[in-house]
Design an enzyme around this catalytic site. Structure first.
Site, mmCIF file in Angstrom:
data_model
loop_
_atom_site.group_PDB
_atom_site.id
_atom_site.type_symbol
_atom_site.label_atom_id
_atom_site.label_comp_id
_atom_site.label_asym_id
_atom_site.label_seq_id
_atom_site.Cartn_x
_atom_site.Cartn_y
_atom_site.Cartn_z
ATOM 1 N N MET A 67 0.698 -1.251 0.038
ATOM 2 C CA MET A 67 0.007 -0.104 -0.052
ATOM 3 C C MET A 67 0.758 1.518 -0.186
ATOM 4 O O MET A 67 1.872 1.475 0.595
ATOM 5 C CB MET A 67 -0.983 -0.027 1.188
ATOM 6 C CG MET A 67 -1.763 -1.218 1.467
ATOM 7 S SD MET A 67 -3.002 -1.252 2.892
ATOM 8 C CE MET A 67 -3.492 -2.890 2.925
ATOM 9 N N HIS A 99 0.511 -8.247 -3.983
ATOM 10 C CA HIS A 99 -0.806 -7.470 -4.459
ATOM 11 C C HIS A 99 -0.368 -5.715 -4.248
ATOM 12 O O HIS A 99 -0.330 -5.449 -3.197
ATOM 13 C CB HIS A 99 -1.853 -7.933 -3.403
ATOM 14 C CG HIS A 99 -2.946 -7.009 -3.550
ATOM 15 N ND1 HIS A 99 -4.278 -6.918 -2.586
ATOM 16 C CD2 HIS A 99 -3.750 -6.052 -4.463
ATOM 17 C CE1 HIS A 99 -5.080 -6.088 -2.865
ATOM 18 N NE2 HIS A 99 -4.822 -5.608 -4.021
#
Length: 230
Positions: free
Chosen positions: A38, A68
């Site tokens: 993130m 991810h």
């Protein structure tokens, strides 16, 4: 049909002893190490970068690492994670100006590629790139934070994604991420998933009376998965 993969998310691990924690979940029967990356831009949180991936590889982790990317823009960071040892790299279509090009970039860097779909993101982004994806990741929470509850509408979306994969005739993994626990993993598999990301559902369970044992919770997940046919 694809083998069921359990993918603990290190977002919920103890980073002071990350190598040890990853070793333990893999020894307990996990299949893939899941990285939630993130950037405090695309999502409202800041987590980990390629150096952590590289450190785990140097530590001796040989299992697939599933990265991810919740970052925007996405292309700049792909080569760094590939060089650090990523196996899969998935990204959100909203984070790329050219989805096809980003998928090709990931493949050119030697990794498997995938698209990630937020709860309200339509699967139509797959219409012209099914031949370029190795994984489809559906978010069953809104991205940015761990420990959220599973959004039930993700089950219908899983069924739609499974139908697309089956119609394509390709070997594409269907991954789910968000609120996955032993008590709902069977229902999630029945809807079509074959790869199950769980952060607090695994790491959070290992820190009670015996924090070093993850075999119980992963065993419960395996038992639940085995109860569901394809």
């Amino acid at each position: 049909m694809a083998q069921d993969f359990i993918a603990p998310s290190i977002l919920s691990a103890d980073f002071a002893r990350l190598g040890e924690e990853v070793d333990q979940v893999l020894a307990a029967g996990a299949d893939i190490v899941h990285f939630d990356v993130m950037d405090n831009h695309y999502v409202p949180n800041l987590t980990i970068g390629p150096l952590i991936c590289e450190a785990l590889r140097k530590h001796g982790v040989t299992a697939p690492i599933d990265v991810h990317l919740m970052v925007k823009p996405v292309d700049r960071i792909v080569p760094d994670f590939a060089a650090a040892g990523a196996s899969y790299i998935t990204f959100h279509p909203e984070a790329s100006e050219h989805i096809d090009r980003t998928l090709q970039l990931i493949h050119n860097e030697g990794c498997k590629a995938g698209l990630v779909f937020n709860p309200a993101t339509p699967l139509s982004h797959l219409d012209y790139v099914m031949d370029k994806v190795d994984m489809i990741l559906l978010m069953s929470v809104n991205p940015g934070f761990g420990g959220q509850s599973f959004i039930p509408s993700a089950l219908d979306k899983l069924r739609e994604a499974r139908a697309r994969i089956d119609a394509s005739g390709r070997e594409i993994r269907l991954e789910i991420d968000g609120g996955v626990k032993a008590d709902n993993i069977a229902e999630i598999k029945a809807a079509g998933a074959d790869t199950f990301v769980s952060g607090s559902g695994i790491f959070g369970k290992g820190r009670a009376e015996d924090r070093n044992r993850y075999d119980t919770i992963i065993g419960e997940m395996r038992t639940a998965l085995a109860s569901v046919g394809r």
